[in-house]
Scaffold this motif. Structure first.
Motif, PDB file in Angstrom:
ATOM      1  N   GLN A   2       0.841  -1.208   0.000  1.00 13.54           N
ATOM      2  CA  GLN A   2       0.000   0.000   0.000  1.00 13.54           C
ATOM      3  C   GLN A   2       0.876   1.258   0.000  1.00 13.54           C
ATOM      4  O   GLN A   2       0.564   2.251  -0.670  1.00 13.54           O
ATOM      5  CB  GLN A   2      -0.950   0.003   1.212  1.00 13.54           C
ATOM      6  CG  GLN A   2      -1.997  -1.133   1.169  1.00 13.54           C
ATOM      7  CD  GLN A   2      -2.781  -1.163  -0.144  1.00 13.54           C
ATOM      8  OE1 GLN A   2      -3.322  -0.148  -0.575  1.00 13.54           O
ATOM      9  NE2 GLN A   2      -2.833  -2.329  -0.799  1.00 13.54           N
ATOM     10  N   ARG A   3       1.987   1.214   0.726  1.00 19.11           N
ATOM     11  CA  ARG A   3       2.905   2.354   0.712  1.00 19.11           C
ATOM     12  C   ARG A   3       3.564   2.516  -0.659  1.00 19.11           C
ATOM     13  O   ARG A   3       3.751   3.636  -1.140  1.00 19.11           O
ATOM     14  CB  ARG A   3       3.955   2.210   1.821  1.00 19.11           C
ATOM     15  CG  ARG A   3       3.369   2.450   3.208  1.00 19.11           C
ATOM     16  CD  ARG A   3       4.446   2.610   4.265  1.00 19.11           C
ATOM     17  NE  ARG A   3       5.076   1.343   4.621  1.00 19.11           N
ATOM     18  CZ  ARG A   3       6.298   0.977   4.252  1.00 19.11           C
ATOM     19  NH1 ARG A   3       7.043   1.777   3.504  1.00 19.11           N
ATOM     20  NH2 ARG A   3       6.782  -0.173   4.632  1.00 19.11           N
ATOM     21  N   LEU A   4       3.897   1.391  -1.289  1.00 18.30           N
ATOM     22  CA  LEU A   4       4.494   1.478  -2.640  1.00 18.30           C
ATOM     23  C   LEU A   4       3.485   2.088  -3.618  1.00 18.30           C
ATOM     24  O   LEU A   4       3.852   2.882  -4.499  1.00 18.30           O
ATOM     25  CB  LEU A   4       4.943   0.088  -3.122  1.00 18.30           C
ATOM     26  CG  LEU A   4       6.128  -0.512  -2.345  1.00 18.30           C
ATOM     27  CD1 LEU A   4       6.366  -1.964  -2.786  1.00 18.30           C
ATOM     28  CD2 LEU A   4       7.392   0.318  -2.537  1.00 18.30           C
TER      29      LEU A   4
ATOM     30  N   LYS B 277       1.135   4.223  -2.798  1.00 21.06           N
ATOM     31  CA  LYS B 277       1.106   5.648  -2.440  1.00 21.06           C
ATOM     32  C   LYS B 277       2.253   6.396  -3.127  1.00 21.06           C
ATOM     33  O   LYS B 277       2.064   7.485  -3.697  1.00 21.06           O
ATOM     34  CB  LYS B 277       1.253   5.767  -0.913  1.00 21.06           C
ATOM     35  CG  LYS B 277       1.234   7.172  -0.370  1.00 21.06           C
ATOM     36  CD  LYS B 277      -0.175   7.566  -0.098  1.00 21.06           C
ATOM     37  CE  LYS B 277      -0.289   8.991   0.357  1.00 21.06           C
ATOM     38  NZ  LYS B 277      -1.673   9.457   0.231  1.00 21.06           N
ATOM     39  N   GLN B 278       3.443   5.802  -3.076  1.00 16.33           N
ATOM     40  CA  GLN B 278       4.616   6.435  -3.691  1.00 16.33           C
ATOM     41  C   GLN B 278       4.415   6.611  -5.194  1.00 16.33           C
ATOM     42  O   GLN B 278       4.854   7.612  -5.774  1.00 16.33           O
ATOM     43  CB  GLN B 278       5.882   5.603  -3.398  1.00 16.33           C
ATOM     44  CG  GLN B 278       6.268   5.599  -1.917  1.00 16.33           C
ATOM     45  CD  GLN B 278       7.222   4.469  -1.547  1.00 16.33           C
ATOM     46  OE1 GLN B 278       7.961   3.956  -2.369  1.00 16.33           O
ATOM     47  NE2 GLN B 278       7.213   4.081  -0.283  1.00 16.33           N
TER      48      GLN B 278
ATOM     49  N   ASN C 274       1.928   9.419  -5.903  1.00 19.53           N
ATOM     50  CA  ASN C 274       2.597  10.724  -5.745  1.00 19.53           C
ATOM     51  C   ASN C 274       3.431  11.104  -6.966  1.00 19.53           C
ATOM     52  O   ASN C 274       3.751  12.272  -7.161  1.00 19.53           O
ATOM     53  CB  ASN C 274       3.489  10.712  -4.498  1.00 19.53           C
ATOM     54  CG  ASN C 274       2.677  10.734  -3.214  1.00 19.53           C
ATOM     55  OD1 ASN C 274       1.481  11.011  -3.233  1.00 19.53           O
ATOM     56  ND2 ASN C 274       3.306  10.432  -2.095  1.00 19.53           N
TER      57      ASN C 274
ATOM     58  N   PRO D  24       2.619   8.220   6.452  1.00 19.43           N
ATOM     59  CA  PRO D  24       1.881   7.259   5.610  1.00 19.43           C
ATOM     60  C   PRO D  24       0.823   7.947   4.737  1.00 19.43           C
ATOM     61  O   PRO D  24       0.506   7.454   3.660  1.00 19.43           O
ATOM     62  CB  PRO D  24       1.224   6.313   6.621  1.00 19.43           C
ATOM     63  CG  PRO D  24       1.925   6.535   7.917  1.00 19.43           C
ATOM     64  CD  PRO D  24       2.502   7.920   7.884  1.00 19.43           C
ATOM     65  N   GLU D  25       0.314   9.086   5.228  1.00 16.79           N
ATOM     66  CA  GLU D  25      -0.729   9.790   4.466  1.00 16.79           C
ATOM     67  C   GLU D  25      -0.129  10.718   3.413  1.00 16.79           C
ATOM     68  O   GLU D  25      -0.844  11.243   2.559  1.00 16.79           O
ATOM     69  CB  GLU D  25      -1.599  10.628   5.415  1.00 16.79           C
ATOM     70  CG  GLU D  25      -2.303   9.835   6.498  1.00 16.79           C
ATOM     71  CD  GLU D  25      -3.192   8.748   5.909  1.00 16.79           C
ATOM     72  OE1 GLU D  25      -3.928   9.050   4.948  1.00 16.79           O
ATOM     73  OE2 GLU D  25      -3.120   7.599   6.404  1.00 16.79           O
ATOM     74  N   ILE D  26       1.154  10.972   3.479  1.00 17.33           N
ATOM     75  CA  ILE D  26       1.771  11.896   2.521  1.00 17.33           C
ATOM     76  C   ILE D  26       2.734  11.138   1.607  1.00 17.33           C
ATOM     77  O   ILE D  26       2.413  10.814   0.475  1.00 17.33           O
ATOM     78  CB  ILE D  26       2.467  13.089   3.238  1.00 17.33           C
ATOM     79  CG1 ILE D  26       1.468  13.819   4.150  1.00 17.33           C
ATOM     80  CG2 ILE D  26       3.053  14.062   2.205  1.00 17.33           C
ATOM     81  CD1 ILE D  26       2.071  14.949   4.980  1.00 17.33           C
ATOM     82  N   GLY D  27       3.916  10.805   2.116  1.00 18.71           N
ATOM     83  CA  GLY D  27       4.907  10.170   1.245  1.00 18.71           C
ATOM     84  C   GLY D  27       4.811   8.658   1.169  1.00 18.71           C
ATOM     85  O   GLY D  27       5.042   8.054   0.120  1.00 18.71           O
ATOM     86  N   GLY D  28       4.494   8.033   2.312  1.00 19.37           N
ATOM     87  CA  GLY D  28       4.371   6.580   2.321  1.00 19.37           C
ATOM     88  C   GLY D  28       5.698   5.825   2.350  1.00 19.37           C
ATOM     89  O   GLY D  28       5.734   4.610   2.144  1.00 19.37           O
TER      90      GLY D  28
END
Lengths: 241, 241
Positions: free
Chosen positions: A96-98, A100-101, A104, B21-25
């Motif tokens: 999920q973080r990947l 998000k990246q 962005n 986590p809500e911005i860059g992740g």
């Protein structure tokens, strides 16, 4: 160059060793970053942005898909215009973080209905669907995805193994994947046995093994040049590495 | 090339944004991996293994030191024989895992008593002691370490800022660091204001910013070439970037 292949079982055990705090001390974040970086470097080598910037990254639900997500991020930094097709998302918070990246960086995620047209408008495809832990059979929507990739003319780089292939026995005898022969393959840390059925450009990536782990699994660590995270290796006429 | 410097306060805020986590992740593991990789690439560029493989990496207790630990690992993979001096270890479990990874590559950790002789037998030094969060004054054992590095003839690459320098005001007027001018500097993500006092080869690394974050902090992201994680930038006669 002669490089021994390691079995799916050994590859899984090697991953556990690397991430064991008492043995390797690695986090999945670190390993995936370096694996995905090596995938992106292989893409740049075989298909620089001057050949077409639209790279479609097809990601499966596991760590192979995670490597694809990291590769897509690096490709965006290199000036490509990657897009990602991620039909069955992994549950791990890292994925999920990947994602998000990638959001962005304005990397688009392709919807199922748009996958066929994406195949047409893309210049290159990364197959990050399944890796060494694939045990078959393919479950929907993957048979259809493999069939579409197989019958398209897009050049493909497969991550660790051509998806749909058995890690030991190679391509399926019939059905989706029976005629799947990607133009390029990148083996992570070491080739898997199915490379004996593979004909195409072959890279090794994942420059992080120690001699102790390499010895334990009988891996010949290739001589990576300079600061590169990949090395291209040859396949002889009999398909031996 | 004109690159704006960002303040210590903005650099800290940028790091928080990246890891929100809500911005860059991003995770610290990911960011430190790419930062340390860029440091190792800068070392390879200015001091390839043919110039001498003994690289001494002096690490401070924070994230600057962590970047140094990651760089040491990559240098070992490139065929260097790095050693690490880590007099005040960080408590974060990531640092302990990075240490484990270095032990597995047989990278030696230098004891305090052996630091002076290490300085003599090393061909190159990475100053990963303090980064943008340094607020001074230097506390023991660092005044002595800086004095020893300063008075040795070893070429130095500083990570983010020459350690002992004020991030805004540059070198101290007197005492340890007053004459510290490393041969090379790598700014991570963006130069810090103290670069206006710096004379030497200057690199930027940390190829992971998005345009949104760059805009928020007024950062000009440099045009990194190819797959490289670093870019060398010039300093004009007036010290402007």
């Amino acid at each position: 160059m002669s490089l021994k292949a390691i079995s799916a079982k050994d590859a899984a055990s090697l991953d556990r060793d690397l991430m064991d705090p008492e043995i390797g001390g690695w986090s999945l974040d670190q390993l995936m970053e370096l694996a995905g970086l090596s995938v992106s470097q292989a893409v740049y080598r075989v298909h620089p942005p001057s050949k077409g910037k639209n790279v479609l990254v097809v990601c499966g639900p596991g760590n192979n898909g995670g490597d694809g997500l990291v590769a897509a991020r690096h490709l965006a930094q290199y000036g490509y215009t990657p897009s990602v097709y991620y039909p069955k998302e992994g549950k791990n918070e890292l994925y999920q973080r990947l994602k998000k990246q990638l959001h962005n960086l304005s990397v688009p995620f392709v919807q199922e209905a748009d996958f066929p047209s994406s195949l047409v408008t893309s210049h290159f495809l990364i197959d990050a669907i399944f890796g060494f832990s694939f045990g078959g059979p393919l479950r929907e929507p993957f048979p259809s995805i493999i069939t579409q990739i197989e019958s398209s003319n897009i050049p493909v780089l497969s991550v660790d193994a051509p998806s749909s292939w058995d890690i030991a026995a190679g391509p399926p005898k019939s059905g989706p994947g029976a005629n799947f022969m990607p133009a390029c393959l990148i083996s992570l840390t070491a080739p898997k046995p199915c490379v004996m059925y593979y004909r195409g450009r072959h890279f090794v990536g994942g420059r992080f093994l120690t001699s102790q782990i390499a010895e334990k699994y009988g891996i010949n660590v290739p001589q990576y040049p300079g600061v590169e995270q990949i090395i291209e290796i040859g396949v002889d006429a009999e398909g031996r590495l």
